[in-house]
Each structure stands twice: as structure tokens, then as C-alpha cells.
Design an enzyme around this catalytic site. Structure first.
Site, PDB file in Angstrom:
ATOM      1  N   ARG A  14      -8.197  26.990  21.079  1.00 45.44           N
ATOM      2  CA  ARG A  14      -9.324  27.608  20.377  1.00 45.44           C
ATOM      3  C   ARG A  14      -8.858  28.899  19.714  1.00 45.44           C
ATOM      4  NH1 ARG A  14     -13.579  25.147  18.848  1.00 45.44           N
ATOM      5  NH2 ARG A  14     -14.120  24.344  20.897  1.00 45.44           N
ATOM      6  N   GLN A  32     -12.964  13.702  17.337  1.00 42.57           N
ATOM      7  CA  GLN A  32     -13.194  14.859  16.446  1.00 42.57           C
ATOM      8  C   GLN A  32     -11.878  15.516  15.998  1.00 42.57           C
ATOM      9  OE1 GLN A  32     -15.883  16.679  15.321  1.00 42.57           O
ATOM     10  NE2 GLN A  32     -15.501  18.854  15.651  1.00 42.57           N
ATOM     11  N   ARG A  37      -3.926  17.825  16.406  1.00 44.31           N
ATOM     12  CA  ARG A  37      -4.072  19.145  17.043  1.00 44.31           C
ATOM     13  C   ARG A  37      -3.869  19.088  18.548  1.00 44.31           C
ATOM     14  NH1 ARG A  37     -10.433  20.884  17.491  1.00 44.31           N
ATOM     15  NH2 ARG A  37     -11.249  18.882  18.199  1.00 44.31           N
ATOM     16  N   HIS A 107      -7.290  24.564  10.134  1.00 49.27           N
ATOM     17  CA  HIS A 107      -8.546  25.094  10.697  1.00 49.27           C
ATOM     18  C   HIS A 107      -8.329  26.536  11.174  1.00 49.27           C
ATOM     19  CE1 HIS A 107     -11.977  25.363  13.358  1.00 49.27           C
ATOM     20  NE2 HIS A 107     -12.264  24.080  13.304  1.00 49.27           N
ATOM     21  N   ASP A 154     -21.906  26.130   9.109  1.00 47.58           N
ATOM     22  CA  ASP A 154     -20.927  25.043   9.264  1.00 47.58           C
ATOM     23  C   ASP A 154     -20.987  24.201   7.989  1.00 47.58           C
ATOM     24  OD1 ASP A 154     -19.235  23.080  10.064  1.00 47.58           O
ATOM     25  OD2 ASP A 154     -20.391  22.434  11.807  1.00 47.58           O
ATOM     26  N   GLU A 213     -11.382  27.306   6.563  1.00 47.63           N
ATOM     27  CA  GLU A 213     -10.422  26.208   6.720  1.00 47.63           C
ATOM     28  C   GLU A 213     -10.176  25.560   5.360  1.00 47.63           C
ATOM     29  OE1 GLU A 213     -12.384  23.648   9.635  1.00 47.63           O
ATOM     30  OE2 GLU A 213     -13.458  25.413  10.341  1.00 47.63           O
TER      31      GLU A 213
HETATM   32  C1  BG6 Z   1     -15.287  22.947  12.236  1.00 47.09           C
HETATM   33  C2  BG6 Z   1     -16.426  21.977  12.061  1.00 47.09           C
HETATM   34  O1  BG6 Z   1     -14.270  22.608  11.360  1.00 47.09           O
HETATM   35  O2  BG6 Z   1     -14.785  22.860  13.558  1.00 47.09           O
HETATM   36  C3  BG6 Z   1     -17.494  22.240  13.104  1.00 47.09           C
HETATM   37  O3  BG6 Z   1     -16.938  22.099  10.743  1.00 47.09           O
HETATM   38  C4  BG6 Z   1     -16.907  22.217  14.503  1.00 47.09           C
HETATM   39  O4  BG6 Z   1     -18.527  21.276  12.993  1.00 47.09           O
HETATM   40  C5  BG6 Z   1     -15.725  23.193  14.553  1.00 47.09           C
HETATM   41  O5  BG6 Z   1     -17.904  22.580  15.445  1.00 47.09           O
HETATM   42  C6  BG6 Z   1     -15.023  23.250  15.899  1.00 47.09           C
HETATM   43  O6  BG6 Z   1     -14.672  21.984  16.307  1.00 47.09           O
HETATM   44  P1  BG6 Z   1     -14.020  21.754  17.734  1.00 47.09           P
HETATM   45  O7  BG6 Z   1     -13.828  20.276  17.858  1.00 47.09           O
HETATM   46  O8  BG6 Z   1     -12.727  22.515  17.751  1.00 47.09           O
HETATM   47  O9  BG6 Z   1     -15.003  22.319  18.731  1.00 47.09           O
END
Ligand code: BG6
Length: 241
Positions: A14, A32, A37, A107, A154, A213
Site C-alpha cells: 500500500r 483486482q 503487483r 498506481h 475515484d 495513476e
Molecule cells: C484505484 C482504483 O486505482 O485503486 C480504486 O481506482 C481502488 O477503485 C484503488 O479502490 C485501490 O485498490 P486496491 O486493490 O489496492 O485496494
């Protein structure tokens, strides 16, 4: 970097610059943001100098079993310029026999002194998809010169101009993001409620960062066998005018 970021195998970190590939967000059948990553299979391909390194990820038995089973090589280069800028670039090569398509993003999490007063410039007039609405909802046109944060934001903007600026008012600095061949840009801050649901971030940490991003998201990229695609971003910091 979130102070409570996790670093274990299979975690996405994160903070920093997670690489979303070969899928951005939920736009496909992979988990997702795709498998890149979270992969432990990245290798240091080349340490070009004290200020540049290239990392590589190729197809593995696991990716071949995934919803994106293609033969690929991904190169991620990171370099620091003499002027202190940071350039990161993603190159994707199709090493298989069939064309494939992907969406992707770098990101980047940017630290800001305070979310109050922080803003993103460069997106006025751009069309965006609002991630707070169901996928496929009508696109909206950005009318504001500066995007401020007063609740969750977002959004996937695209196509956008190549230069975006994050104004970090509290720290009196402007962070310029210059992108090449990434048509789109995401602006994200989870705000109060969403942050409470993030296990790897303190509840008040939304006040301390903005994600801007660069990506190829709204339209998937298709790469023919033997062909390649690449995109990059150059990040530089200057005093806020
Ligand atoms: C962003 C998305 O790129 O990443 C969001 O647009 C998302 O919708 C965010 O919540 C974080 O994603 P993650 O999977 O790292 O919690």
C-alpha cells in the site's frame, strides 16, 4: 507508503508504485488490478547504473493457469535523473503466437502534507468514468481547473494531456507527472469510510496521500505476436507557484 503497509508474499504494498497489469481494477476476470503487483517472480534484469535498474516478469505456470494465460515479458525500468526526477517505464512484449489485450496502470501513491488544499490540475475538459458509479455508467466531462478532495474521489480520466500536476499546498510544492503513451489517468483518494475498510492503512491516513495513476484503461491495448508496447511517466517536484 502507508505506515501499516504489508510486505508478505502475495500482498500488494500500500504505497510506492504498484504495477496494475494485465488488468486495471475489476475490468476483467483476474483479481483486482491483475497479478503483476502481487507477483514474487519479478527479477532484477539489469542494474544499468547507480541510478537505473530494470526488472522483469515473464509468464509463469501460475499466470498460464490464470484468466490471462498469455505468453509475455514485462520490463519495468526505474531511473533517477540528474535533476532529481524519477522516471518509471513499463514495456510489454508478446512472446506468444496469438495477439493479446490488457489494461494497465502505474498506481503511484503521492504523499501530501494535507488532503485539505491538495488538488490535481490538467484534467479540465477531459472525459472521465466515475468509479463510484457502476462500471459502464455514462462518462462525465471534467469542468474544474483544479480537482479538490472533499469526499471519496475515484475517477478514470481519458484521454488526458501528457502533463498532470498534483499541488501539495501544505508542503508548497507541485508534483509534475509527465506521461508518454499512457492515454489515461486515475485520481483516487478513499476518504473516511473506504479507508476504514483498508486493513493496511491507518484510519486517518487518507489525509496524507493522493494517487495519480497513469494508465491505459478505458481502451485495452492489443499487442500482436512478437510486438511490444511501452509507456512511461516522469515525476518531478518543484516549488508551488
Ligand atoms: C484505484 C482504483 O486505482 O485503486 C480504486 O481506482 C481502488 O477503485 C484503488 O479502490 C485501490 O485498490 P486496491 O486493490 O489496492 O485496494
Amino acid at each position: 507508503m502507508s505506515p501499516t503497509a504489508k510486505y508478505g508474499p502475495g500482498d500488494s504494498i500500500r504505497g510506492g508504485i504498484p504495477i496494475c497489469f494485465p488488468q486495471f481494477g475489476p475490468r476483467g476476470d483476474l483479481p483486482q488490478h491483475g497479478f503483476c503487483r502481487k507477483s514474487n517472480d519479478w527479477v532484477l534484469e539489469e542494474r544499468c547504473s547507480d541510478t537505473k535498474a530494470v526488472y522483469k516478469l515473464s509468464a509463469t505456470p501460475d499466470t498460464r493457469k490464470s484468466a490471462w494465460p498469455n505468453e509475455f515479458e514485462c520490463y519495468y525500468s526505474v531511473s533517477v535523473g540528474e535533476d532529481g526526477s524519477l522516471t518509471t517505464a513499463l514495456k510489454v512484449i508478446n512472446t506468444g503466437q496469438k495477439p493479446f489485450s490488457f489494461t494497465c496502470a502505474l498506481h503511484t501513491y503521492f504523499s501530501v502534507g494535507s488532503i485539505s488544499g491538495a488538488s490535481v490540475e490538467g484534467l479540465k475538459g477531459c472525459s472521465y468514468e466515475d468509479g463510484l458509479q457502476p462500471l459502464g455508467s455514462d462518462a462525465i466531462t471534467e469542468e474544474n481547473e483544479s480537482i479538490f478532495f472533499q469526499n471519496e474521489v475515484d475517477r478514470v480520466y481519458g484521454p488526458t494531456p501528457s502533463l498532470l500536476t498534483l499541488s501539495d499546498k501544505k508542503n508548497e510544492r507541485a508534483i509534475n507527472i509527465n506521461k508518454i503513451n499512457f492515454p489515461d489517468a486515475v485520481v483516487w483518494n478513499p476518504w473516511v469510510e473506504k479507508t476504514k475498510g483498508l486493513a493496511d492503512m491507518p484510519d486517518d491516513h487518507y489525509q496524507k496521500f493522493v494517487c495519480v495513476e497513469v494508465g491505459a484503461i478505458r481502451q485495452a491495448v492489443t499487442v500482436a505476436p512478437g510486438a511490444e508496447w511501452s509507456g512511461s511517466q516522469c515525476i518531478s517536484v518543484m516549488p508551488l507557484k
